[in-house]
Design a protein around this motif. Sequence first.
Motif, PDB file in Angstrom:
ATOM      1  N   LEU A   1       0.819  -1.209   0.000  1.00 46.05           N
ATOM      2  CA  LEU A   1       0.000   0.000   0.000  1.00 46.05           C
ATOM      3  C   LEU A   1       0.850   1.254   0.000  1.00 46.05           C
ATOM      4  CD1 LEU A   1      -2.738  -0.963   2.644  1.00 46.05           C
ATOM      5  CD2 LEU A   1      -2.876  -1.129   0.153  1.00 46.05           C
ATOM      6  N   ALA A   2       2.006   1.189   0.624  1.00 44.90           N
ATOM      7  CA  ALA A   2       2.934   2.308   0.743  1.00 44.90           C
ATOM      8  C   ALA A   2       4.282   1.725   1.123  1.00 44.90           C
ATOM      9  CB  ALA A   2       2.449   3.311   1.802  1.00 44.90           C
ATOM     10  N   PRO A   3       5.355   2.509   1.033  1.00 40.96           N
ATOM     11  CA  PRO A   3       6.642   2.002   1.514  1.00 40.96           C
ATOM     12  C   PRO A   3       6.538   1.514   2.951  1.00 40.96           C
ATOM     13  CG  PRO A   3       6.952   4.040   0.313  1.00 40.96           C
ATOM     14  CD  PRO A   3       5.470   3.854   0.451  1.00 40.96           C
ATOM     15  N   SER A   4       6.973   0.278   3.185  1.00 39.51           N
ATOM     16  CA  SER A   4       6.988  -0.358   4.508  1.00 39.51           C
ATOM     17  C   SER A   4       5.605  -0.755   5.013  1.00 39.51           C
ATOM     18  CB  SER A   4       7.657   0.549   5.559  1.00 39.51           C
ATOM     19  OG  SER A   4       8.948   0.914   5.158  1.00 39.51           O
ATOM     20  N   LEU A   5       4.546  -0.690   4.172  1.00 37.99           N
ATOM     21  CA  LEU A   5       3.196  -1.051   4.617  1.00 37.99           C
ATOM     22  C   LEU A   5       2.551  -1.968   3.594  1.00 37.99           C
ATOM     23  CD1 LEU A   5       0.751  -0.719   6.522  1.00 37.99           C
ATOM     24  CD2 LEU A   5       0.094   1.277   5.163  1.00 37.99           C
ATOM     25  N   ASP A   6       2.092  -3.153   4.051  1.00 37.05           N
ATOM     26  CA  ASP A   6       1.411  -4.125   3.203  1.00 37.05           C
ATOM     27  C   ASP A   6       0.013  -4.401   3.727  1.00 37.05           C
ATOM     28  OD1 ASP A   6       3.609  -4.363   1.606  1.00 37.05           O
ATOM     29  OD2 ASP A   6       4.165  -6.378   2.259  1.00 37.05           O
ATOM     30  N   LEU A   7      -0.931  -4.598   2.806  1.00 42.33           N
ATOM     31  CA  LEU A   7      -2.235  -5.161   3.135  1.00 42.33           C
ATOM     32  C   LEU A   7      -2.100  -6.671   3.064  1.00 42.33           C
ATOM     33  CD1 LEU A   7      -5.357  -5.087   3.545  1.00 42.33           C
ATOM     34  CD2 LEU A   7      -5.537  -4.965   1.046  1.00 42.33           C
ATOM     35  N   VAL A   8      -2.459  -7.383   4.136  1.00 40.71           N
ATOM     36  CA  VAL A   8      -2.270  -8.824   4.232  1.00 40.71           C
ATOM     37  C   VAL A   8      -3.625  -9.520   4.165  1.00 40.71           C
ATOM     38  CG1 VAL A   8      -1.389 -10.707   5.649  1.00 40.71           C
ATOM     39  CG2 VAL A   8      -0.176  -8.527   5.595  1.00 40.71           C
ATOM     40  N   LEU A   9      -3.742 -10.515   3.280  1.00 42.50           N
ATOM     41  CA  LEU A   9      -4.933 -11.355   3.158  1.00 42.50           C
ATOM     42  C   LEU A   9      -4.490 -12.803   3.291  1.00 42.50           C
ATOM     43  CD1 LEU A   9      -6.578  -9.632   0.055  1.00 42.50           C
ATOM     44  CD2 LEU A   9      -7.086  -9.197   2.465  1.00 42.50           C
ATOM     45  N   GLY A  10      -5.209 -13.595   4.097  1.00 44.66           N
ATOM     46  CA  GLY A  10      -4.763 -14.962   4.302  1.00 44.66           C
ATOM     47  C   GLY A  10      -5.862 -15.903   4.735  1.00 44.66           C
ATOM     48  N   VAL A  11      -5.541 -17.196   4.670  1.00 43.34           N
ATOM     49  CA  VAL A  11      -6.424 -18.260   5.139  1.00 43.34           C
ATOM     50  C   VAL A  11      -5.583 -19.217   5.973  1.00 43.34           C
ATOM     51  CG1 VAL A  11      -8.040 -18.086   3.211  1.00 43.34           C
ATOM     52  CG2 VAL A  11      -6.051 -19.591   3.030  1.00 43.34           C
ATOM     53  N   GLY A  12      -6.266 -20.019   6.786  1.00 42.17           N
ATOM     54  CA  GLY A  12      -5.546 -20.952   7.637  1.00 42.17           C
ATOM     55  C   GLY A  12      -6.414 -22.115   8.064  1.00 42.17           C
TER      56      GLY A  12
END
Length: 353
Positions: A251-262
């Motif tokens: 999304l920006a430097p040093s920032l991620d949007l995380v999507l996951g399953v488990g």
Amino acid sequence: MCAAASAVVIFLASTTRPAHAEDSNAPLVEVVLVQADDERLEAALRELLSRIHVTPRFARTSRPLAHPASPSSQLLAAVDVDFSDPHKVRVAIVDTRHDRVLVHEIATDGGVDEVVREEISHITVYAVEALLRGEVLGTPREVVPATPIEPIETPTPPTSPRVPTRPPPPAKLVAHVELETEASVRTYAPVAPVVFGTGAALALSARPGAIALRGALLVEQRTSVTVATQSVSSRFAQHALRADVSCGIPLAPSLDLVLGVGAGLDFVSVQTTVLRAGAKPATENGFVDRVPVIGAFAGTAVSIAPRLTARADVGVDVPVRAPTYVVDSSHEIVLLSPYTVRGVVRVGLDVRF
């Protein structure tokens, strides 16, 4: 667990000191503006590079510099932003430690505006972040043709046929091992609306392109639940084993949007005690129930130091089967009926090796 948490706190204290220009230990990034005097671009680059804990150093010249390879130097990268062509800007990020270069060209037919400055800044910061993670970018410098800075007015001499060169090898995919400590809060049952948990995870992460991929194996201990009447008491102790896979979208430097399953297993240890009047308590009906659980989550991951990341996410857990625990003794019933869908909030701190 306390010892692991203390170690992470000590590591955090030693790694989160801001890397300003005065920090002699921070990696150095040299930015050269070629045929340009753009103070707004320099200010944007200085701010973004300082956020990822590197020291920027700026210079202005009339032509790109020949940056020597320096495997033992503090110089992490050299960036040439070349404005000599009125129709495009050429951004060349030199990995001085591996003698490789990554080149991007940005069309500027409408002139250099804020959109172009932002694109130059993000290309530079994403490349420097990749070098901080140990990735190898671009191609060897000897196979990248140089861009002419000034036109040559003399007649072009005859040239011999070019010998085709081999394409450069693809960039090597670098995977990292991560150790994470985490805490969670989840809904559970009417008699225990909230259950807290602490755990540790071992993860493997890689960023083959813009998207980061991560797989993690988590073990967690949760607060126990006790349900009692005048004659019967049952204690439900909980542990969990879980495997997650996720992707991080920048999304920006040093920032991620995380999507996951488990998916994983909840281990519920049930121990029932019958309280007999005038006698010592007698224990019976001890067993361990294994409940398969699947889930999904979304959140953010923030890089707060070159090897330290903070994570936070929200999600849902759904047991494959929803057991109900009933204990009947002397016509007294102890009942625990967990929810079929449980909300989860997790926070974590992981160290990358």
